[in-house]
Motif scaffolding. Sequence first.
Motif, mmCIF file in Angstrom:
data_model
loop_
_atom_site.group_PDB
_atom_site.id
_atom_site.type_symbol
_atom_site.label_atom_id
_atom_site.label_comp_id
_atom_site.label_asym_id
_atom_site.label_seq_id
_atom_site.Cartn_x
_atom_site.Cartn_y
_atom_site.Cartn_z
ATOM 1 N N ILE A 773 0.850 -1.187 0.000
ATOM 2 C CA ILE A 773 0.000 0.000 0.000
ATOM 3 C C ILE A 773 0.884 1.234 0.000
ATOM 4 O O ILE A 773 1.747 1.405 0.866
ATOM 5 C CB ILE A 773 -0.937 0.037 1.227
ATOM 6 N N SER A 774 0.675 2.087 -0.989
ATOM 7 C CA SER A 774 1.418 3.350 -1.067
ATOM 8 C C SER A 774 0.486 4.414 -1.624
ATOM 9 O O SER A 774 -0.050 4.253 -2.729
ATOM 10 C CB SER A 774 2.644 3.203 -1.969
ATOM 11 N N GLY A 775 0.305 5.499 -0.850
ATOM 12 C CA GLY A 775 -0.572 6.566 -1.313
ATOM 13 C C GLY A 775 -1.985 6.105 -1.580
ATOM 14 O O GLY A 775 -2.598 6.510 -2.580
ATOM 15 N N ASN A 776 -2.482 5.217 -0.715
ATOM 16 C CA ASN A 776 -3.845 4.675 -0.840
ATOM 17 C C ASN A 776 -4.047 3.828 -2.094
ATOM 18 O O ASN A 776 -5.177 3.549 -2.480
ATOM 19 C CB ASN A 776 -4.877 5.808 -0.817
ATOM 20 N N GLN A 777 -2.959 3.430 -2.732
ATOM 21 C CA GLN A 777 -3.061 2.543 -3.885
ATOM 22 C C GLN A 777 -2.386 1.212 -3.577
ATOM 23 O O GLN A 777 -1.423 1.154 -2.804
ATOM 24 C CB GLN A 777 -2.408 3.177 -5.114
ATOM 25 N N LYS A 778 -2.907 0.162 -4.211
ATOM 26 C CA LYS A 778 -2.355 -1.174 -4.021
ATOM 27 C C LYS A 778 -1.406 -1.512 -5.172
ATOM 28 O O LYS A 778 -1.734 -1.294 -6.338
ATOM 29 C CB LYS A 778 -3.470 -2.211 -3.961
#
Length: 881
Positions: A773-778
């Motif tokens: 998870i990074s910046g609310n993205q998978k």
Amino acid sequence: MTDTNSFISTKSNLSIKKQVTKTGWKKYDVGSTSSIDYNYRFDLYIRARRLAAIKQSDGDIQEKSPTQVSLKLDNSNTSNMVSNASMGFPKQYLTPSENLPVLSDFGKYDSLLAARPTTSALVIGFDSEWYYPNNSMERIVITWQFSLIWGENLVEFLFIRKKLKYALHLELAIGRILDFLQLPKTDIRKVHKYCSLGELDSLTGIRSENSYALYSEAAAASKLRYTDGKLVHNKQDWKSVTHIPVILLCHAGKADITTLDQHSVYRKEILKFCSEVQGGLISLQPTYIYPSSVDPQYAANRHTYKYAISLSIADTMCHAPAQCKTLRSLGHTIGWEKVELAQNDISEMNVLLKKDPCKYFEYAATDSTVALLYAAALYGYNKKIPVTVTSATAKVMKEIIMNYLKCTNNKEFDLKFRGLTTENHGLVPRSDNKPGYIESQSKEPISREVEIIQIDASHAFHGGYNSCSDIGYFPYETTDYDLQNAYPTAMCLVADVDWDNPIKYKLHHETLTLQSFAVGMGGINPLPLMIAYVTFEFPEDVKYPCIPVNVDGIPIYPRTSSGLNGVFACGPELYLAVRLGAKVYIQDGYVLNTLLHGIEESFSLRQAVYQLVRDRKQAKKDHGKGSLEELILKTMVNSGYGKTAQNVIQKNTWTAFKDEMEDIGCSSITNPVSAAMITSIVRTELLAAQNQCNELGYMTCSVTTDGFISDVPEKTLKMLDLYGIKKFMEKARLYLTDGTDSEIWEAKHKQNDLVNFTTRGNISLYCSQNPYISGNQKYQGVCAHNSTKSGYPSDTYEDRLWLIQQVLGRTGTVNYTTKEWPGFKELVQGKDFSVREITRHIRMDFDMKRKPVRDSFCTKLVTVNNTVYEIANFTTIPFDE
């Protein structure tokens, strides 16, 4: 069990017939000749169904079976056809019915529509089933299946082996199939000729061979005996008979074509006319076979009636997108699902045939039908199939380029786009072991100047950039960045050369400076059509030199050209070298003239790739990502560059017919200058990014063709000007996206557990099951196996865990066992087909394309599943020479 034993008992035969009749199959007479009753050797079942009715049905495929139609053999009609056989094969036989279902939406997209051939052929899907008795390496073939489209019907044929002594031969199968379809036969008495040698031509030195209706006429006209001492040879002259075009379509045909009996003197050795391409088996040119009718009415007198067949071999492996190479995947894309079997049934197909013949028949017939309908979805019903989908791409691109350049024929195209002309070399001996001579032609550069340019461009062609510069464990966020549409974008920036006046100005014994790239009033062109033979030296603080040097066919990037007389390079990398402070000395080179399109520079490749990219975008919008239309267009977009580069560096492949290595030849759009420039632009983008990241203190540990792994933040990467190159790439991106997107970078994978160990070897445990998870993205992490196979589904957690444990825990090579088929050459030379287990031993050590920095070595600890491993972290610099 010996060869003479019955494979299927009479009781089993009766049971099979009774059960499969319920699903629409009907048992037919196999046929016979004056000396052979083929019913003793095989059973034949045929099922004919309206395809539209099946496609409209839902549910299990076996439930669709009763939609059977009648295709009863009408012998009275056949006799009428025979009398007109020499008049040619009526094309209306192959005309698709208007009632056939539409399998794809290809007609909606210009690129896909242009890929469809207009030439008709009878396409026959082919597959076979077998088993290995008692775990032996010798397979026993059980059945052979064929599928075809006839009128509005799907017709399926299944031959069951009754005697182990006899394997099916292609001539029998095709003869029986064409008997069923009632196609025109030829009375061989009409083509029988008597031949003798005539006079010697004083100009060509060739002795003629003439044909006569009577033996006495041929003997009287003979001027010389044949080498076997005979005055007259008996031959069948088929030149006056129009041959029926037949395409035998397989999926991974190496496994199936080898099941056919090809060993008799009366059988065609099909394998010898095939080539192995992209995992499939294909014929580059048709061959001719003359199977006999086995209808007793016409076969009673020593094969009196035959079919004249122009036979081609095609393989759906050559037309499948990279992620859809299995028959199951192909069936899914066209909505014709492959029948699923339990693993024990697959390994014991002989048992399944007797235990559940309905399931066996559906499984077996579906495989050949999937191949047939997949090809029909791509190219239309009963249409000639291109060699590969990439060759279809070349055809599409060539048509677009021809229209753009206003070429009215192939001669003009070769001249304008490729700088080539066709030269005749007179008569040369045939290369197919047949007597006589043929006219020899080749495509040659239109001038000595053009020849030198194209030779130099082929030397300047270095392919993709792949390298590993930082090795070890990186427990912080790293990102795998890709250049969006890297090669199509680069293709938009390569102008056409004016081959009539190719050299704008020459470069000779001079040092390159930034002024060498000046254009107009103070402008700079970092991507000029420039080819030069140079020596170079980069400053010691440049971590990523950008001029490639081939070492045993592998490009490396040393700091200097010391030890070499010089290297060939293209304009983009030479520009970047100057910007990095390198001393670049040109021994010889030139900047090329650009062809004009009206009053502007000509960019025909830009036009070609634009249509492909536009159509893919529309297909993705219309049908979704992963649809057949989108996947094929994606393949075409990504393969366009490869066709411009085909055989720029000569490559040889083994040819079965000649039993020797042979040049694979160029594609219809091969262009050494374009190919060298395209790859140079992509390499230069990546190397510019690496150097600017390094200047800012960021690490770029691995580069693979069109992207790299780095700890540089995405925002920072997208701000880099790439030493002035970025604005050109953005302009190309805007062109490809109709002004909607100028961004050249895309984040594909992210992770904070990267293990990077060599070129094309890196691993993270993050996957779709447990994303990062990074910046609310998978994101999934990277996973590059360095040619190993875990045995688990690719990119799953289990697959990644196996790889990371093997790499971190190794004390030598990483070993894995996989199942492999025999090589094509082995099969042609007589080796039996068998699936064998092979253990591979793969080195996972750093590949030493760059020099490790001793002072940078340190030990890092990596914990995986409660086990602690050690790995050495270090960085690298370029070798000095």
